[in-house]
Design an enzyme around this catalytic site. Structure first.
Site, PDB file in Angstrom:
ATOM      1  N   LYS A 155      -3.806  43.300  -5.739  1.00 44.26           N
ATOM      2  CA  LYS A 155      -4.425  44.076  -4.917  1.00 44.26           C
ATOM      3  C   LYS A 155      -5.327  43.882  -4.090  1.00 44.26           C
ATOM      4  CE  LYS A 155      -7.231  47.206  -7.086  1.00 44.26           C
ATOM      5  NZ  LYS A 155      -8.503  47.654  -6.421  1.00 44.26           N
ATOM      6  N   ASN A 156      -6.293  43.208  -4.761  1.00 45.35           N
ATOM      7  CA  ASN A 156      -7.643  42.728  -3.890  1.00 45.35           C
ATOM      8  C   ASN A 156      -7.425  41.734  -3.041  1.00 45.35           C
ATOM      9  OD1 ASN A 156      -8.776  44.965  -5.230  1.00 45.35           O
ATOM     10  ND2 ASN A 156     -10.032  43.828  -6.636  1.00 45.35           N
TER      11      ASN A 156
ATOM     12  N   ARG B   3     -13.115  51.958  -0.613  1.00 48.66           N
ATOM     13  CA  ARG B   3     -14.367  51.231   0.067  1.00 48.66           C
ATOM     14  C   ARG B   3     -13.888  49.850   0.586  1.00 48.66           C
ATOM     15  NH1 ARG B   3     -18.879  53.228  -1.881  1.00 48.66           N
ATOM     16  NH2 ARG B   3     -19.993  51.315  -1.093  1.00 48.66           N
TER      17      ARG B   3
ATOM     18  N   CYS C   8     -19.595  56.039  -5.086  1.00 49.43           N
ATOM     19  CA  CYS C   8     -18.694  55.434  -5.939  1.00 49.43           C
ATOM     20  C   CYS C   8     -18.967  55.503  -7.415  1.00 49.43           C
ATOM     21  CB  CYS C   8     -18.684  53.764  -5.540  1.00 49.43           C
ATOM     22  SG  CYS C   8     -17.477  52.883  -6.579  1.00 49.43           S
TER      23      CYS C   8
ATOM     24  N   ARG D 169     -22.944  50.576  -4.778  1.00 47.86           N
ATOM     25  CA  ARG D 169     -22.045  49.628  -3.527  1.00 47.86           C
ATOM     26  C   ARG D 169     -22.399  49.762  -2.225  1.00 47.86           C
ATOM     27  NH1 ARG D 169     -15.892  49.788  -5.851  1.00 47.86           N
ATOM     28  NH2 ARG D 169     -16.016  47.834  -4.710  1.00 47.86           N
ATOM     29  N   PRO D 170     -23.687  49.234  -1.844  1.00 46.58           N
ATOM     30  CA  PRO D 170     -23.975  49.328  -0.475  1.00 46.58           C
ATOM     31  C   PRO D 170     -23.509  48.152   0.287  1.00 46.58           C
ATOM     32  CG  PRO D 170     -25.651  48.135  -1.776  1.00 46.58           C
ATOM     33  CD  PRO D 170     -24.480  48.613  -2.953  1.00 46.58           C
ATOM     34  N   VAL D 171     -23.363  48.289   1.625  1.00 42.67           N
ATOM     35  CA  VAL D 171     -22.345  47.097   2.325  1.00 42.67           C
ATOM     36  C   VAL D 171     -23.778  46.500   3.107  1.00 42.67           C
ATOM     37  CG1 VAL D 171     -20.361  48.664   2.510  1.00 42.67           C
ATOM     38  CG2 VAL D 171     -22.090  49.076   4.116  1.00 42.67           C
ATOM     39  N   ASP D 172     -24.949  46.601   2.869  1.00 44.17           N
ATOM     40  CA  ASP D 172     -25.814  45.782   3.642  1.00 44.17           C
ATOM     41  C   ASP D 172     -25.291  44.319   3.959  1.00 44.17           C
ATOM     42  OD1 ASP D 172     -26.074  45.731   0.841  1.00 44.17           O
ATOM     43  OD2 ASP D 172     -28.129  44.644   1.207  1.00 44.17           O
ATOM     44  N   LEU D 173     -24.954  43.731   2.743  1.00 41.80           N
ATOM     45  CA  LEU D 173     -24.612  42.337   3.044  1.00 41.80           C
ATOM     46  C   LEU D 173     -23.490  42.207   4.339  1.00 41.80           C
ATOM     47  CD1 LEU D 173     -24.623  41.106  -0.618  1.00 41.80           C
ATOM     48  CD2 LEU D 173     -26.439  41.217   1.020  1.00 41.80           C
TER      49      LEU D 173
ATOM     50  N   ASP E 109     -13.740  43.049 -13.702  1.00 37.36           N
ATOM     51  CA  ASP E 109     -12.602  44.115 -13.565  1.00 37.36           C
ATOM     52  C   ASP E 109     -11.848  44.201 -14.718  1.00 37.36           C
ATOM     53  OD1 ASP E 109     -13.179  44.927 -10.869  1.00 37.36           O
ATOM     54  OD2 ASP E 109     -11.750  43.568  -9.954  1.00 37.36           O
TER      55      ASP E 109
ATOM     56  N   ILE F 114     -22.245  43.078 -12.709  1.00 37.50           N
ATOM     57  CA  ILE F 114     -21.907  43.086 -11.434  1.00 37.50           C
ATOM     58  C   ILE F 114     -22.217  44.594 -10.869  1.00 37.50           C
ATOM     59  CG2 ILE F 114     -19.940  42.913  -9.717  1.00 37.50           C
ATOM     60  CD1 ILE F 114     -20.576  40.202 -10.962  1.00 37.50           C
TER      61      ILE F 114
ATOM     62  N   ARG G  23      -3.854  53.375  -8.147  1.00 36.65           N
ATOM     63  CA  ARG G  23      -4.337  52.716  -7.067  1.00 36.65           C
ATOM     64  C   ARG G  23      -4.092  51.072  -7.255  1.00 36.65           C
ATOM     65  NH1 ARG G  23     -10.168  54.726  -5.366  1.00 36.65           N
ATOM     66  NH2 ARG G  23      -9.716  52.982  -3.954  1.00 36.65           N
TER      67      ARG G  23
HETATM   68  N1  EPU Z   1     -23.149  44.517  -3.197  1.00 38.97           N
HETATM   69  C1  EPU Z   1     -24.460  44.870  -2.363  1.00 38.97           C
HETATM   70  N2  EPU Z   1     -24.243  44.806  -0.958  1.00 38.97           N
HETATM   71  C2  EPU Z   1     -23.261  44.567  -0.189  1.00 38.97           C
HETATM   72  C3  EPU Z   1     -22.029  44.311  -0.853  1.00 38.97           C
HETATM   73  C4  EPU Z   1     -22.371  44.126  -2.527  1.00 38.97           C
HETATM   74  O1  EPU Z   1     -25.377  44.913  -2.720  1.00 38.97           O
HETATM   75  O2  EPU Z   1     -23.282  44.653   0.955  1.00 38.97           O
HETATM   76  C5  EPU Z   1     -23.174  44.208  -4.583  1.00 38.97           C
HETATM   77  C6  EPU Z   1     -22.521  45.332  -5.190  1.00 38.97           C
HETATM   78  O3  EPU Z   1     -23.115  46.839  -5.321  1.00 38.97           O
HETATM   79  C7  EPU Z   1     -22.055  44.807  -6.333  1.00 38.97           C
HETATM   80  C8  EPU Z   1     -22.038  43.192  -6.114  1.00 38.97           C
HETATM   81  O4  EPU Z   1     -22.848  43.163  -4.962  1.00 38.97           O
HETATM   82  O5  EPU Z   1     -23.307  45.065  -7.421  1.00 38.97           O
HETATM   83  C9  EPU Z   1     -20.890  42.626  -6.058  1.00 38.97           C
HETATM   84  O6  EPU Z   1     -19.842  43.399  -4.977  1.00 38.97           O
HETATM   85  P1  EPU Z   1     -18.610  42.845  -4.373  1.00 38.97           P
HETATM   86  O7  EPU Z   1     -18.994  42.903  -2.874  1.00 38.97           O
HETATM   87  O8  EPU Z   1     -18.483  41.514  -4.844  1.00 38.97           O
HETATM   88  O9  EPU Z   1     -17.546  43.899  -4.517  1.00 38.97           O
HETATM   89  P2  EPU Z   1     -16.521  44.183  -3.818  1.00 38.97           P
HETATM   90  O10 EPU Z   1     -16.070  43.103  -2.710  1.00 38.97           O
HETATM   91  O11 EPU Z   1     -16.886  45.733  -3.161  1.00 38.97           O
HETATM   92  C10 EPU Z   1     -14.489  43.534  -5.124  1.00 38.97           C
HETATM   93  C11 EPU Z   1     -13.103  44.059  -5.796  1.00 38.97           C
HETATM   94  C12 EPU Z   1     -13.629  44.975  -6.902  1.00 38.97           C
HETATM   95  C13 EPU Z   1     -14.333  43.964  -7.904  1.00 38.97           C
HETATM   96  C14 EPU Z   1     -15.402  43.313  -7.210  1.00 38.97           C
HETATM   97  C15 EPU Z   1     -16.311  42.101  -8.009  1.00 38.97           C
HETATM   98  C16 EPU Z   1     -11.734  44.404  -3.864  1.00 38.97           C
HETATM   99  C17 EPU Z   1     -11.034  45.445  -2.874  1.00 38.97           C
HETATM  100  N3  EPU Z   1     -12.602  45.129  -4.568  1.00 38.97           N
HETATM  101  O12 EPU Z   1     -15.304  44.585  -4.566  1.00 38.97           O
HETATM  102  O13 EPU Z   1     -12.441  45.490  -7.462  1.00 38.97           O
HETATM  103  O14 EPU Z   1     -14.759  44.738  -9.009  1.00 38.97           O
HETATM  104  O15 EPU Z   1     -15.215  42.662  -5.996  1.00 38.97           O
HETATM  105  O16 EPU Z   1     -15.333  41.363  -8.603  1.00 38.97           O
HETATM  106  O17 EPU Z   1     -11.711  43.352  -3.651  1.00 38.97           O
HETATM  107  C18 EPU Z   1     -11.298  46.908  -8.815  1.00 38.97           C
HETATM  108  O18 EPU Z   1     -10.149  46.388  -8.392  1.00 38.97           O
HETATM  109  O19 EPU Z   1     -10.953  47.559  -9.757  1.00 38.97           O
HETATM  110  C19 EPU Z   1     -12.496  46.732  -8.243  1.00 38.97           C
HETATM  111  C20 EPU Z   1     -13.516  47.451  -8.227  1.00 38.97           C
END
Ligand code: EPU
Length: 423
Positions: A22-23, A94, A118, A123-127, A309, A331, A401
């Protein structure tokens, strides 16, 4: 709303086919936005999240056709009509933020709704936004949307140093950098197999990328990308989930398409718990032949560590282990929502912040339960398979999902499970 009825009935045996990830698919699909030539994805999973990404891409003017019962996705972005990802779609998933990098790279601008709340953490998107800025984009937050604009002449290469490992931000930065002018270096990049899969697909489209699978990825921007056909990597989380079914219920199950290198840290924990995992020509064979599972401690980490996960599903296993186990979630800050539901089934769990102590009990008992996210729902199904009596898991839309044909797959190995249609 549909629910799932599970009746505990002893050891499992047989084979379970594992789908494409999926991811990985959710990040490969937006890669279509980088090219005006067709992108074909095979081994796609049949999931509601994939349908949501389809709707999002279609709302931008991309063509997305699901062929071969949804296992093949034929995508084309030769005539995009919009660069705006609307709130109505983004708020439901997201992963939608992954259109930001490709739109900005190829079209010089993007407006993407901020995802909103969420269940598992802030889960911010600042990065993601900082990575785009490092490539020269101007970012502005207005009306709940990220408004991103590339400089005249397009994005330019730069150094992106992530302060913490983010799968999604690494993917967005990678997709933006492949069409940026000059060299981009991603430092402290995520190393997940889904990133490697994305890099391999982008390379087939003509991108110049080195270092995927390590924490330093170097990208040499190119002027344009072409089309490609790419097979989506195996879903390591679906794989780990089904590996836990015989671990919890006893018996022996072969997960077709499974590979240890996708789940090394997880397999080590299974071994410590007394579960055998063996590589076969077709996948991985998992068995628990005698005795109770042993307690183990788990800390979730970015790849190659133990995946967040699989934390909920592992907790379901440890509920009936001999002794106490400690699970640390590093995480996401709120990913123990399954614990109170498992406790309704007789589990003994104390949660303090990001740590859960599970005191193993002899057996769980069936109960009506409900889950607030995808992995929590499947952990309750796993617990139900091993519990005495009936368990009804409600809010099955979470499950849809991320797990295709869950009832069919588990019935195939002898589980007593059925879907009950709601009004
Ligand atoms: N984070 C920030 N700022 C950002 C982005 C992330 O602070 O801009 C933090 C998050 O809040 C979190 C950590 O960094 O605490 C890691 O988040 P990451 O960005 O790695 O997660 P993601 O890309 O949003 C993907 C998977 C998730 C999985 C995580 C961690 C997809 C679509 N989703 O999410 O999958 O848990 O990586 O491995 O690829 C799931 O499938 O159930 C699921 C939640």
């Amino acid at each position: 709303m549909d629910s799932i009825l599970v009746t505990g009935n002893g050891p499992l045996s047989g084979q379970i086919p594992i789908a494409g990830a999926k991811n990985a698919c959710l990040t490969l699909m937006p890669a279509t936005l980088l090219s005006d030539e067709p992108l074909t994805l095979t081994n796609a999973p049949r999931l509601s999240d994939i349908r949501t990404m389809t709707l999002l891409l279609q709302s931008l003017g991309a063509e997305v056709q699901a062929l071969n019962d949804g296992q093949v996705l034929a995508l084309s972005s030769h005539a995009l009509t919009s660069t705006r990802a609307e709130y109505d779609i983004v708020r439901t998933m997201r992963a939608s933020i992954r259109v930001l990098g490709p739109l900005l790279a190829r079209h010089g601008e993007a407006q993407v709704s901020l995802p909103g709340g969420c269940a598992i953490g802030a889960r911010p998107v600042d990065l993601h936004l900082r990575a785009m800025e490092a490539l020269g984009a101007e970012m502005d937050l207005r009306d709940g949307y990220v408004h991103a604009k590339a400089p005249a002449g397009g994005l330019r290469g730069g150094v992106v140093r992530f302060p913490l490992v983010s799968v999604g931000a690494t993917e967005n930065a990678l997709m933006a950098a492949v069409l940026a002018r000059g060299t981009t270096v991603l430092e402290n990049a995520a190393r997940e197999p889904e990133i490697v899969d994305l890099a391999q697909c982008l390379r087939k489209m003509g991108a110049r990328i080195e270092g995927e699978g390590t924490s330093r990825i170097e990208i040499e921007g190119v002027d344009r990308l072409g089309g490609a056909t790419h097979r989506v990597v195996t879903d390591r989380i679906e794989l780990g989930t089904y590996m836990l079914a015989p671990a919890i219920c006893g018996g022996e199950v072969e997960c077709l398409g499974g590979r240890i290198d996708l789940l090394q840290a997880f397999c080590e924990k299974l071994d410590e718990a007394g579960i055998s995992v063996e590589e076969t020509a077709a996948g991985l064979k998992v068995a628990r032949k005698n005795g109770r599972v042993r307690a183990v401690n788990v800390v979730t980490e970015p790849f190659p560590g133990f995946p967040t996960d699989l934390q909920a599903q592992m907790m379901a296993l440890l509920c009936t282990a001999e002794g106490d186990s400690v699970l640390e979630e590093k995480i996401f800050e709120n990913r123990f929502m399954h614990a109170p539901e498992l406790m309704r089934m007789g589990a003994r769990i104390d949660v303090h912040g990001g740590t859960a102590r599970v005191r193993g009990v002899e057996a769980l008992r069936g109960a009506p339960v409900m889950a607030t996210d995808l992995r929590a729902s499947v952990s309750l199904i796993l617990a139900g398979l091993a519990a005495e009596g009936e368990t009804v898991v409600s809010r099955v839309y979470h499950l849809d999902r991320g797990y295709e044909h869950v009832v069919r797959k588990l019935r195939g190995v002898g589980a007593k499970i059925e879907r009950i249609k709601g009004e």
